[in-house]
Design an enzyme around this catalytic site. Structure first.
Site, PDB file in Angstrom:
ATOM      1  N   HIS A   1       8.565   5.845   5.268  1.00 33.95           N
ATOM      2  CA  HIS A   1       7.482   5.425   4.378  1.00 33.95           C
ATOM      3  C   HIS A   1       7.738   5.836   2.936  1.00 33.95           C
ATOM      4  O   HIS A   1       7.218   5.206   2.018  1.00 33.95           O
ATOM      5  CB  HIS A   1       6.155   5.982   4.885  1.00 33.95           C
ATOM      6  CG  HIS A   1       5.621   5.229   6.064  1.00 33.95           C
ATOM      7  ND1 HIS A   1       4.293   4.917   6.212  1.00 33.95           N
ATOM      8  CD2 HIS A   1       6.253   4.710   7.155  1.00 33.95           C
ATOM      9  CE1 HIS A   1       4.129   4.235   7.345  1.00 33.95           C
ATOM     10  NE2 HIS A   1       5.301   4.106   7.932  1.00 33.95           N
TER      11      HIS A   1
ATOM     12  N   HIS B   1      11.176   1.977  16.048  1.00 27.13           N
ATOM     13  CA  HIS B   1      10.193   2.173  17.112  1.00 27.13           C
ATOM     14  C   HIS B   1      10.832   2.589  18.432  1.00 27.13           C
ATOM     15  O   HIS B   1      10.153   2.614  19.461  1.00 27.13           O
ATOM     16  CB  HIS B   1       9.368   0.904  17.293  1.00 27.13           C
ATOM     17  CG  HIS B   1       8.471   0.619  16.136  1.00 27.13           C
ATOM     18  ND1 HIS B   1       7.789  -0.577  15.972  1.00 27.13           N
ATOM     19  CD2 HIS B   1       8.128   1.378  15.062  1.00 27.13           C
ATOM     20  CE1 HIS B   1       7.087  -0.532  14.861  1.00 27.13           C
ATOM     21  NE2 HIS B   1       7.282   0.643  14.291  1.00 27.13           N
TER      22      HIS B   1
END
Length: 722
Positions: free
Chosen positions: A99, A267
Site C-alpha cells: 500500500h 493474495h
C-alpha cells in the site's frame, strides 16, 4: 466592544485553526489567488536531518545482513497488543509495503513508496490503509536500532520483501536509497471526491467505463489504493471489476501479466479482517490518547481473530503463511458464491469446499473457516485475458514465482528512477526497460573544443537554449524519470512531440549530432553544452562574463533502451517557461506552470528567475513574442521584470489569458503577454520576487540566479554524480 477586546471569560485567547489549517487561513478568502504551496514541497526548513545529511551516503553504511535477520525474526515475534495472524506478521508487512508503493500513478509520477509518505495524511488515514499504523509501530524498534542509516521508506518496502522471503518466495532483489520526507506531500491531487470511499461516479465520467476516470488518478475511489474489493461502488460484479483492475494497474505502469501476477501473489499469503464494523476514527482524527494510532476497535480482544480492517473476513489460501500455488488451486478448483462477511461486507466463498481445503483460524487452529475471494480475485477467473494468464501460472508455479517476483520488484521500485539510485548488495545486475537505462557517457573529451564548435555553428541563442531546455524539462522529481541524460529528445516519441517543435528540433539536432561525432562527446552532453553556450553568449551581451558550470558524462540512450509507450506520459501539455499550451485545459496556464515547476524540483524564486530569463532570450514556443518585454531579445537581462513592474505601462485583456501592455499616456501597444507572464506582477508573492529582480542593483544577481536555476534543471537527472 472594540474588535480587539477579549471577553473576561468563556473565550480562549488563542487562534483556533488558523495556525494549522490552510482552509481557515486568509488565502481561502480569495479562491482565485494562485496558491504557491505546491512549491513549498521542495523547502528544506522542515527537514530535521539538516542540509548536510545525505541519505545516499548514509545508507551505504547499513549492515544489511543484520537488518534482514532482525526483520526475519520480527515476522514471528507476535506481540500481545497486536498479535500476528497464525503467529506470522508476513501478511501485514506485505500489505504495508504494497500500500505504500500502490499509491504510485504513472500519469504524473506522484505517489509511491519512495518517500515514506504513508506515514502522513492523507495516506496514513485512508480506509484502505486501516491497521497499517500497527505495522509501522511493530517496525519501530528496528528503525530505532538502525537510525539514520535506514529510512522509513526503505524499511517499509524491505519489510514486505523480507516477509515474502520468510514465507518461501525467491525474490528478485532489493535496492536501498529512498530518502524520507518530513510532512504530507501537499503537491499530490488525490481527487476531488467530497468524501472518502465516495462512489466511483465522482471521479469517473461513465461508471461502466473505467477509462473515463480523471487523469492522473488511478484508484477507483478516494481512500483506496486500487479498486473496491466488494465490487464497483460496493456491488459485486467481477466482469466490471476486471475492467477497473486493468485500468488501475495500467495507470500504475503494469501490464496484464504483471497485474495478474500481483493479484495472485499478493493474495497467496495473509488474510482480510472483518470482526466488527464499529471502529474508531483514523489516526488523523483519533483522540490524542491514541498516541497516533487509529481505528480503535471496541470488540478487539487482543487476538488475531478479533481484529478489524476492511470488513471482509478470511484468507485466500489454505496455508496463508506459505508461498505456494494454493490461491489458484482454490480459485479454479471450486465454484464460488457471493456472501456477506460477519462484518457485513460482500465477499466470495467456495461452494461445498472439502474440509482439508478450509483455513485454520488465525488464533485457534482447531477452528476452520472457508477461504474467501474479493471481487478483484474473481475477476482473475471471469475475465478471459486474466484467466488465460492465471491458468498458465497454475500449470507452471515456477513461472508464477518468477513473474511475481519481478512484478513485486517493479511495484516497489518503480518510483526510484534509474538504477543509479539503487544501493546495497541485493541490487539485481539485470537492466530492466522500465528503469530507463542509460549507458555511461564519455568524459575524456575536450569540453572547450566542443563549446568552440557550438559557438561557430551558426545556431542562435534561442535555438541552443530552447533545445537544451526541451531535453531537460521532462525530468520529474516525483519518480526520477525524464531529463537530459540519455538525449531521448532525439528518439521516439519525444522527437515528434508538438511541444518540442519537431522541425526546429531536427534542424538543431542535425548540427549538434555532427559536433558530437567530431569531438567524441555524447549527444546528450552536446545538447546541454549548447544551452550553456547560449546562456553565456546572452550574458556577455548584457555585460557579464560567466561560465555556466558543466559536468560531462551523460550517455546516449538507444531505441532498444527506451520503452516509448511509457514515455508518452512525460509529454508536456503546457510549458509556461516557453509560454506554450497545447490546448485549453480545465486548469489555468499559471497552475500548469506551478505543476511543471514542482515536478522539476524548483522553488518559486527559481521559477521566477527562469521565466524572466527565458522570455528575454527569445525561447518562446513557435517564436511568439508574448512576454518578451525587451528591445534586445537574446540578451540575458532583467528587462522582463523592469518592464513588468513599470507603472508607465497598463495591462489590457484582449482574449482568454491574453493581454496587451500599453503605454498609459499614448495607448500605444508595446508588448503582448499571457496570463503566465502577468501573474508575476499580479500575485503578491511572485510580484515580491519580480521586484527584487527589477531593482537597479539586481542586474548581476538576476544573471547569477538564472544560471544557478538553469544548471539545476540541466543536472536534475545526474544521479551518477549526485
Amino acid at each position: 466592544m472594540d474588535g480587539n477586546d477579549i471577553p473576561a471569560g468563556g473565550k480562549c485567547p488563542v487562534m483556533h485553526g488558523g495556525n494549522t489549517a490552510l482552509a481557515n487561513s486568509g488565502i481561502s478568502w480569495w479562491p482565485k489567488s494562485l496558491k504557491l504551496e505546491i512549491l513549498a514541497q521542495n523547502d528544506t526548513k522542515s527537514d530535521p536531518m539538516g542540509l548536510d545529511f545525505d541519505y545516499r551516503k548514509e545508507v551505504q553504511k547499513l549492515d544489511v545482513d543484520a537488518l534482514k535477520k532482525d526483520l526475519t525474526a520480527l515476522m514471528t515475534d507476535s506481540q500481545e497488543w497486536w498479535p500476528a495472524d497464525w503467529g506470522h506478521y508476513g501478511g501485514l508487512m506485505i500489505r504495508l509495503a504494497w500500500h505504500a508503493a500502490g499509491s504510485y500513478r504513472m500519469g504524473d509520477g506522484r505517489g509511491g513508496a519512495g518517500t515514506g509518505n504513508i506515514r502522513f495524511a492523507p495516506l496514513n488515514s485512508w480506509p484502505d490503509n486501516a491497521s497499517l499504523d500497527k505495522a509501522r509501530r511493530l517496525l519501530w524498534p528496528i528503525k530505532k536500532k538502525y537510525g539514520n542509516a535506514l529510512s522509513w521508506a526503505d524499511l517499509i518496502v524491505l519489510s514486505g520483501t523480507v516477509a515474502y522471503e520468510s514465507m518461501g518466495l525467491k525474490t528478485f532483489g532489493f535496492g536501498y536509497g529512498r530518502a524520507d520526507i518530513w510532512g504530507p506531500e501537499i503537491d499530490i491531487n488525490w481527487g476531488n471526491d467530497t468524501q472518502l470511499l465516495a462512489e466511483s461516479d465522482q471521479r469517473v465520467e461513465d461508471v461502466t467505463n473505467p477509462d473515463t476516470m480523471y487523469n492522473p488518478l488511478a484508484a477507483s475511489h478516494m481512500g483506496l489504493i486500487y479498486v473496491n474489493p466488494e465490487g464497483v461502488n460496493g456491488n459485486p460484479d467481477p466482469a466490471l471489476t476486471a475492467k477497473y483492475v486493468r485500468t488501475t494497474f495500467a495507470r500504475m505502469a503494469m501490464n496484464d501479466e504483471e497485474t495478474a501476477a500481483l493479484t495472485v501473489g499478493g493474495h497467496t499469503v495473509g488474510k482480510c479482517h472483518g470482526f466488527d464494523a464499529e471502529i474508531g476514527p483514523a489516526p488523523e482524527g483519533a483522540d490524542i490518547a491514541e498516541a497516533g494510532l487509529g481505528w480503535h476497535n471496541p470488540g478487539f480482544k487482543n487476538t488475531a481473530n478479533t481484529a478489524h480492517t476492511s470488513g471482509l473476513e478470511g484468507a485466500w489460501t489454505t496455508n496463508p503463511t506459505k508461498w505456494d500455488n494454493g490461491y489458484l488451486d482454490l480459485l479454479f478448483g471450486y465454484e464460488w458464491e457471493v456472501k456477506k462477511s460477519r462484518a457485513g461486507a460482500w465477499q466470495w466463498e467456495p461452494i461445498d469446499i472439502a474440509e482439508e481445503h478450509k483455513v485454520p483460524d488465525a488464533t485457534d487452529p482447531s477452528i476452520k473457516h472457508n477461504p474467501i475471494m474479493t471481487d478483484a480475485d474473481m475477476a482473475m477467473k471471469v475475465d478471459p485475458i486474466y484467466r488465460e494468464i492465471c491458468e498458465r501460472f497454475h500449470k507452471d508455479p515456477e513461472y508464477l514465482s518468477d513473474t511475481f517476483a519481478r512484478a513485486w520488484f517493479k511495484l516497489t521500485h518503480r518510483d526510484m528512477g534509474p538504477k543509479a539510485n539503487y544501493f546495497g548488495p541485493d541490487v539485481p545486475a539485470e537492466d530492466l526497460i522500465w528503469q530507463d537505462p542509460i549507458p555511461a557517457g564519455p568524459t575524456g573529451y575536450d569540453v572547450a573544443a566542443v563549446k568552440a564548435k557550438i559557438a561557430d555553428s551558426g545556431l542562435s541563442v534561442s535555438d541552443m537554449v530552447a533545445t537544451a531546455w526541451d531535453s531537460a524539462r521532462t525530468f520529474r522529481n516525483s519518480d526520477k524519470r525524464g531529463g537530459a541524460n540519455g538525449a531521448r529528445i532525439r528518439l521516439a516519441p519525444q522527437k515528434d512531440w508538438a511541444g518540442n517543435e519537431p522541425d526546429r528540433l531536427a534542424r538543431v539536432l542535425g548540427v549538434l549530432e555532427g559536433i558530437a561525432a567530431d569531438t567524441g562527446a555524447s549527444v546528450a552532453d552536446v545538447i546541454v553544452l549548447a544551452g550553456n553556450v547560449g546562456v553565456e553568449q546572452a550574458a556577455k551581451a548584457g555585460g557579464f562574463e560567466i561560465e555556466v558550470p558543466f559536468t560531462p558524462g551523460r550517455g546516449d540512450a538507444t531505441d532498444a533502451m527506451t520503452d516509448a509507450e511509457s514515455f508518452d506520459v512525460l509529454e508536456p501539455m503546457a510549458d509556461g517557461y516557453r509560454n506554450w499550451m497545447k490546448a485549453d485545459f480545465a486548469v489555468s496556464p499559471e497552475e500548469m506552470l506551478l505543476d511543471r515547476t514542482q515536478l522539476m524540483g524548483l522553488t518559486a524564486p527559481q521559477m521566477t528567475a527562469l521565466v524572466g530569463g527565458m522570455r528575454v532570450l527569445g525561447t518562446n514556443h513557435g517564436g511568439t513574442k508574448h512576454g518578451v518585454f525587451t528591445d534586445r531579445e537574446g540578451t540575458l537581462s532583467n528587462d522582463f521584470f523592469v518592464n513588468l513592474t513599470d507603472m508607465a505601462n497598463s495591462w489590457v485583456p484582449t482574449g482568454k489569458n491574453m493581454f496587451e501592455l500599453r503605454d498609459r499616456k499614448s495607448g500605444t501597444v508595446k508588448w503582448t503577454a499571457t496570463s503566465v507572464d502577468l501573474v508575476f506582477g499580479s500575485n503578491s508573492i511572485l510580484r515580491a520576487y519580480a521586484e527584487v529582480y527589477a531593482q537597479d542593483d539586481s542586474r548581476e544577481k538576476f544573471v547569477k540566479d538564472f544560471v544557478a536555476a538553469w544548471v539545476k534543471v540541466m543536472d536534475a537527472d545526474r544521479f551518477d554524480v549526485a
